[in-house]
Structures are given as structure tokens and as C-alpha cells.
Enzyme design. Structure first.
Site, PDB file in Angstrom:
ATOM      1  N   ASN A 155       1.016  -1.053  -0.250  1.00 53.34           N
ATOM      2  CA  ASN A 155      -0.427  -0.372   0.226  1.00 53.34           C
ATOM      3  C   ASN A 155       1.301   1.359  -0.100  1.00 53.34           C
ATOM      4  O   ASN A 155       0.060   1.981  -0.534  1.00 53.34           O
ATOM      5  CB  ASN A 155      -0.536  -0.210   1.144  1.00 53.34           C
ATOM      6  CG  ASN A 155      -0.830   0.149   2.432  1.00 53.34           C
ATOM      7  OD1 ASN A 155       0.705  -0.263   2.625  1.00 53.34           O
ATOM      8  ND2 ASN A 155      -1.121   0.169   3.644  1.00 53.34           N
ATOM      9  N   THR A 234      -1.796  -8.321  11.537  1.00 53.83           N
ATOM     10  CA  THR A 234      -1.227  -8.981  12.330  1.00 53.83           C
ATOM     11  C   THR A 234      -1.124 -10.823  12.751  1.00 53.83           C
ATOM     12  O   THR A 234      -0.087 -11.107  12.707  1.00 53.83           O
ATOM     13  CB  THR A 234      -2.558  -8.547  13.062  1.00 53.83           C
ATOM     14  OG1 THR A 234      -2.418  -7.053  14.112  1.00 53.83           O
ATOM     15  CG2 THR A 234      -2.548  -8.724  15.077  1.00 53.83           C
ATOM     16  N   GLU A 383     -10.437  -5.613  10.119  1.00 55.83           N
ATOM     17  CA  GLU A 383     -10.358  -3.856   9.303  1.00 55.83           C
ATOM     18  C   GLU A 383     -10.734  -3.697   8.115  1.00 55.83           C
ATOM     19  O   GLU A 383     -10.827  -5.091   7.257  1.00 55.83           O
ATOM     20  CB  GLU A 383      -8.538  -3.870   9.337  1.00 55.83           C
ATOM     21  CG  GLU A 383      -7.952  -2.978   9.251  1.00 55.83           C
ATOM     22  CD  GLU A 383      -6.036  -2.885   8.445  1.00 55.83           C
ATOM     23  OE1 GLU A 383      -5.763  -4.189   8.985  1.00 55.83           O
ATOM     24  OE2 GLU A 383      -5.423  -2.488   8.945  1.00 55.83           O
ATOM     25  N   PHE A 385      -9.531  -2.090   4.804  1.00 56.71           N
ATOM     26  CA  PHE A 385      -9.039  -1.952   4.113  1.00 56.71           C
ATOM     27  C   PHE A 385      -9.521  -2.289   2.888  1.00 56.71           C
ATOM     28  O   PHE A 385      -9.636  -2.537   1.776  1.00 56.71           O
ATOM     29  CB  PHE A 385      -8.109  -2.880   4.008  1.00 56.71           C
ATOM     30  CG  PHE A 385      -6.783  -2.713   3.803  1.00 56.71           C
ATOM     31  CD1 PHE A 385      -5.716  -2.208   5.623  1.00 56.71           C
ATOM     32  CD2 PHE A 385      -5.426  -2.490   3.062  1.00 56.71           C
ATOM     33  CE1 PHE A 385      -4.665  -1.705   5.786  1.00 56.71           C
ATOM     34  CE2 PHE A 385      -4.728  -2.278   3.049  1.00 56.71           C
ATOM     35  CZ  PHE A 385      -3.939  -1.579   4.768  1.00 56.71           C
ATOM     36  N   SER A 443       0.604  11.533   9.323  1.00 53.17           N
ATOM     37  CA  SER A 443       1.245  10.455   9.292  1.00 53.17           C
ATOM     38  C   SER A 443       2.453  11.620   8.398  1.00 53.17           C
ATOM     39  O   SER A 443       2.177  12.731   7.836  1.00 53.17           O
ATOM     40  CB  SER A 443       1.536   9.857   7.649  1.00 53.17           C
ATOM     41  OG  SER A 443      -0.094   9.299   8.101  1.00 53.17           O
ATOM     42  N   GLU A 460       7.785   4.047  14.136  1.00 52.06           N
ATOM     43  CA  GLU A 460       9.194   4.629  13.319  1.00 52.06           C
ATOM     44  C   GLU A 460       8.836   5.913  12.932  1.00 52.06           C
ATOM     45  O   GLU A 460       8.252   6.528  12.825  1.00 52.06           O
ATOM     46  CB  GLU A 460       8.659   3.501  12.322  1.00 52.06           C
ATOM     47  CG  GLU A 460       8.842   2.213  12.145  1.00 52.06           C
ATOM     48  CD  GLU A 460       8.160   1.687  10.650  1.00 52.06           C
ATOM     49  OE1 GLU A 460       7.416   1.826   9.907  1.00 52.06           O
ATOM     50  OE2 GLU A 460       8.742   0.407  10.290  1.00 52.06           O
TER      51      GLU A 460
HETATM   52  C1  SIN Z   1      -0.048   2.143   6.539  1.00 58.25           C
HETATM   53  O1  SIN Z   1      -0.715   2.004   5.584  1.00 58.25           O
HETATM   54  O2  SIN Z   1       1.104   0.912   7.450  1.00 58.25           O
HETATM   55  C2  SIN Z   1       0.749   3.385   6.915  1.00 58.25           C
HETATM   56  C3  SIN Z   1      -0.074   4.785   6.194  1.00 58.25           C
HETATM   57  C4  SIN Z   1       1.199   6.332   6.681  1.00 58.25           C
HETATM   58  O3  SIN Z   1       2.369   6.142   6.510  1.00 58.25           O
HETATM   59  O4  SIN Z   1       0.364   6.552   6.957  1.00 58.25           O
END
Ligand code: SIN
Length: 480
Positions: A155, A234, A383, A385, A443, A460
Site C-alpha cells: 500500500n 497482525t 480492518e 482496507f 503521517s 518508526e
Molecule cells: C500504513 O498504512 O501502514 C502506513 C500509513 C502511513 O504511513 O500513513
């Protein structure tokens, strides 16, 4: 326009060279029309192990460079990605279906991690600690952990790679990247640019293959790999963790989410609608931080739903290469089937599809708003998605918090209010790693991204992003 073709590669990048071991190939298809963009050699155990060996051999040399030397190379890589921004964005849109404006945004977003960690490389400080007796001097130094296996999803074909490997490279680790076989072309293009930037052979190795479980297992079980960083489901995160147990490998896991989006009676309705559109329909709902459940207080419910429907009906479904398109195709047929099944389940339990609700050939799904959503529907727990937006109604703040936390996940959450006290109260009670208040887009390279509960572990990005790639060495100097 066709310059992007110069950045399309059909082999894996290992030890500074384009390599393939077997002869079988994977067809990389454009989800818009299922046409084949290119066929890429399909690698597995053999090339992954060559990549691990290359990274293991390169590690002592890369580690020995000064932080500034590594930083210079990373900055060159960052600049090259910007130079080829349009070409990379086109490749990303072709292989993922992401609207081109979002792909351009992802190139900026993903490259920003490289720039950020090129700077942070120079700030990988240790401590000086007062000795525990008068004759002792104590310091700590941070050392690179070793070879890192980065397993990344489709993604964010660029940003999920750079978010992992930029901090790893910055501190002196070397990496083996296993990109998703759905979107390997962006990964190969940026590996080429890393090579052009002067990243030495063996420091970045990118291996493409369709057998995800075999490749993951090799990375997890190898004693030459010190850490696994994974973004994905997960369930797969749990399997990788089991496989990492015998070698006690360090792990960063960014896993599934089930983001609540709470709209309180005192919220700015138009701001909240804008937040849902951004937070729900970004890449057609295919991100881990996408809004999964919209919880709306009863006093504002009717006006919010009216405005939401109007905004959703304006979204343009189509080929992401068309600048006016805001929602592209889903990544594969399985995703279409999942949307259909979620809707069948919800309708059976009393939901009402207020707009959208249909699949469109070959691989699109209409942006959809579902009313009368209730906690027994599958999407309340799982989720989505995809571009389904279920709306739940609540009466009190307490009820909203219970509903929001009623999930095994804990990645992103959002709420909208103009009440200052409520904003602090609710923030404190949400069991999530990320909270957006009056904001649907959270983000950035400067923030610590990650979740709690079944959404994973580790952070991260940000000043904390280096931590998971270093070991702390404590040095005690005695008898001074
Ligand atoms: C993700 O969907 O894992 C990351 C989303 C993001 O970095 O905004």
C-alpha cells in the site's frame, strides 16, 4: 512521459548487481485494467540467502564509515528520488492503482524519511553517566544492530521501505528488503537510485519473490540477520514473531488497525467531513491508519451524515493516472470480494447502504457510506482496507470511548470536538498509539508512528526512529 520506463527493472538487486537465480517470473499487473506492466524474475530462498550474505559481508565496512559519510550518501539518494519524482510516481500508480497526486505525495513523504534520518545519523548520541564509585567513569555508545530484514506491504510501495531502511542505514546497518510482490517496481527503482547515489554493494539488497512465507522464514531464521522490521497484517506479524523466537531477533511490527473517528456534538461539521474524506478514502481506504468506524453523537448525526454523503458522492472513481480521479481500483480481486462480504453481513444485520455499495469491473469498488452500523457487524471488529465508511451513532462521551476502545487494535484514532477539556479527557482514554484531534491526516517523517495492543510494537520515524536499529553498549572505566 515515457521516461519512467528507464526505471523499470525485472530482476532483484543484490550485492550491487541485478541478479536472478531461477527462470520463473511474476506478472506485475496494473489493477486498473489487469494489463501486464512487466514480468519480474520470481526469487525465493536462494537469492534471499545470497542477499543476507551480501548484507552480512557489507556490514562491517558500512558500520565503520563516519555518520557524516553515511549522511552524505543518504542525502544524495534523497535528491535523486526527488529528481525522478514524476517517473517514480507513475510507476507507483501503474502498479498499485494509487491516484497520481497521492503517488507524488508518497514520493515526497517516503523521501522525507531519508532526508530526516540523514540528519539524525549525526545525532546518534550516547550518554555519560556519573560513576557508581569515585574511580569509575561510565559512558554509553549506540552501535548498529547488524543486518536488518525489511518486509514491506503494497500500500506504500516507497514510504514503508524508506521508513525502515533510512534509519537502519543511517546508524550503519545493512538491509535485505522483501517488497510485496504486488508492487515491487517502485522498490527496484529506488534501489537503482540508491546505487547511483553511492550506497555501496551489499548495503541495500532488494529481493522480489511471490513466496512470501518462504522468504520471510529465511529472514527470520537466519542467524546473520539481527532484526526484522515488518509492516502488514497482525496474523503474519504473529507468525514472523514465532519464527524469530529461536534466534531472539529484535522486531519492529506495524500491524493492523481499526481506527475510530469520533464526531462529538460540539465539532465543526465541515472540518470533520473533510477529515473523514482524507482519513477514510486515502488510497481508497487501503492504509493501516484509515478510518474504520465513524462514531457520531446523536445531536450532530443528521447534519453530519447529510454533508458526508454529499462529499462522498463527489469522489471520482477511476484510473489513477487521470488527474481528476480521487479513488482508484483496489489492489486485487480478493479485496473486492472482501468488500462485498462485509456489505452482505452488514445488510443482513440491519445496515443501510446510503451511497455506493457496488463493485465495478474489473477491480473497482464504489466509495460507500453505510448507516445504522452496529457493533455486531464484521467491520466493527475487522480492518476494512477498502472504501467502505460505516457510521455508528452514540449518545454520551463515555459510550463513545467504550466503543472506540472495543477492538484488539490500537494504531490510529481520531476525534473532532471544540471543547478543550473534552479534547484532553478523550485523548487520555483512547488506547491507541496515534490520536488525531480535529485532524484526519497524521503521517509525517517527524512523528513516531506505531501502535499498541495487536497493532504491533516499536515506533518508526521521528527522533525515536533510530532506537530500534541500535544496541546500547555500556562502557565502565575503572580505577581511574
Ligand atoms: C500504513 O498504512 O501502514 C502506513 C500509513 C502511513 O504511513 O500513513
Amino acid at each position: 512521459m515515457d521516461n519512467y520506463k528507464d526505471l523499470i527493472f525485472d530482476k532483484s538487486f543484490v550485492n550491487g548487481k541485478w541478479q536472478h537465480v531461477g527462470d520463473s517470473k511474476i506478472e506485475i499487473k496494473n489493477p486498473v485494467d489487469l494489463s501486464v506492466i512487466v514480468s519480474v524474475y520470481d526469487e525465493g530462498r536462494d537469492l534471499i540467502n545470497q542477499a543476507i550474505d551480501a548484507a552480512y559481508t557489507a556490514f562491517p565496512l558500512w558500520k565503520k564509515k563516519s555518520a557524516k559519510e553515511r549522511s552524505v550518501v543518504l542525502k544524495r539518494w534523497f535528491q535523486l528520488i526527488h529528481e525522478y519524482k514524476e517517473e517514480i510516481a507513475i510507476i507507483m500508480t501503474l502498479e498499485s492503482g494509487k491516484p497520481i497526486s497521492e503517488s507524488r505525495g508518497e514520493v515526497d513523504y517516503g523521501a522525507a524519511y531519508i532526508e530526516w534520518f540523514a540528519e539524525e545519523a549525526k545525532r546518534n548520541y550516547g550518554d555519560s553517566i556519573p560513576g557508581f564509585t569515585a574511580d569509575k567513569r561510565i559512558i554509553t555508545i549506540k552501535e548498529p544492530i547488524g543486518v536488518v530484514g525489511a518486509i514491506t506491504p503494497w500500500n506504500f510501495p516507497l514510504a514503508m521501505i524508506t521508513r525502515k531502511i533510512a534509519p537502519a542505514l543511517a546508524v550503519g546497518c545493512t538491509v535485505v528488503v522483501r517488497p510485496s510482490e504486488e508492487t515491487p517496481l517502485t522498490a527496484l527503482a529506488i534501489s537503482h537510485l540508491a546505487n547511483m547515489a553511492g550506497v555501496p554493494p551489499g548495503v541495500i539488497n532488494t529481493v522480489v519473490g511471490s513466496n512470501a512465507s518462504e522468504m520471510g522464514k529465511e529472514l527470520c531464521e537466519s542467524r546473520k540477520v539481527s532484526k526484522i522490521s515488518f509492516t502488514g497484517s497482525t496474523r503474519v506479524g504473529q507468525i514472523l514473531m514465532e519464527q524469530c523466537a529461536p534466534t531472539l531477533k529484535k522486531m519492529s511490527l506495524e500491524l493492523g488497525g481499526n481506527a475510530p473517528f469520533i464526531v462529538f456534538d460540539d465539532a465543526d461539521v465541515m472540518l470533520a467531513v473533510k477529515g473523514v474524506i482524507a482519513g477514510k478514502f486515502r488510497f481508497g481506504g487501503q492504509t493501516c491508519v484509515c478510518v474504520n468506524r465513524i462514531l457520531v453523537q446523536e445531536g450532530i448525526y443528521d447534519v453530519f451524515v447529510r454533508e458526508l454523503l454529499e462529499a462522498v458522492q463527489k469522489l471520482q472513481l477511476g484510473n489513477g493516472m487521470d488527474e481528476s480521479v480521487s479513488v482508484g481500483p483496489l489492489i486485487n480481486r480478493k479485496a473486492i470480494e472482501r468488500m462485498k462480504n462485509l456489505l452482505i453481513d452488514a445488510e443482513r444485520k440491519g445496515a443501510y447502504i446510503a451511497t455506493g455499495g457496488k463493485a465495478v469491473e474489473p477491480q473497482f469498488f464504489q466509495p460507500t457510506v453505510i448507516l445504522n452500523a452496529t457493533p455486531d457487524m464484521i467491520f466493527a471488529k475487522d480492518e476494512i482496507f477498502g472504501p467502505l465508511a460505516p457510521v455508528f451513532k452514540f449518545k454520551t462521551e463515555e459510550e463513545a470511548i467504550v466503543m472506540a476502545n472495543d477492538t484488539i487494535y490500537g494504531l490510529a484514532s481520531y476525534f473532532y470536538t471544540n471543547d478543550l477539556n473534552r479534547s484532553w479527557r478523550v485523548r487520555d482514554q483512547l488506547e491507541y498509539g496515534i490520536v488525531g484531534i480535529n485532524e484526519g491526516l497524521i503521517s509525517s517523517e517527524v512523528v513516531p508512528f506505531g501502535g499498541v495492543k495487536y497493532s504491533g510494537q516499536g515506533r518508526e520515524g521521528s527522533k525515536y526512529g533510530l532506537d530500534s536499529y541500535v544496541d546500547i553498549k555500556y562502557v565502565c572505566i575503572g580505577n581511574v
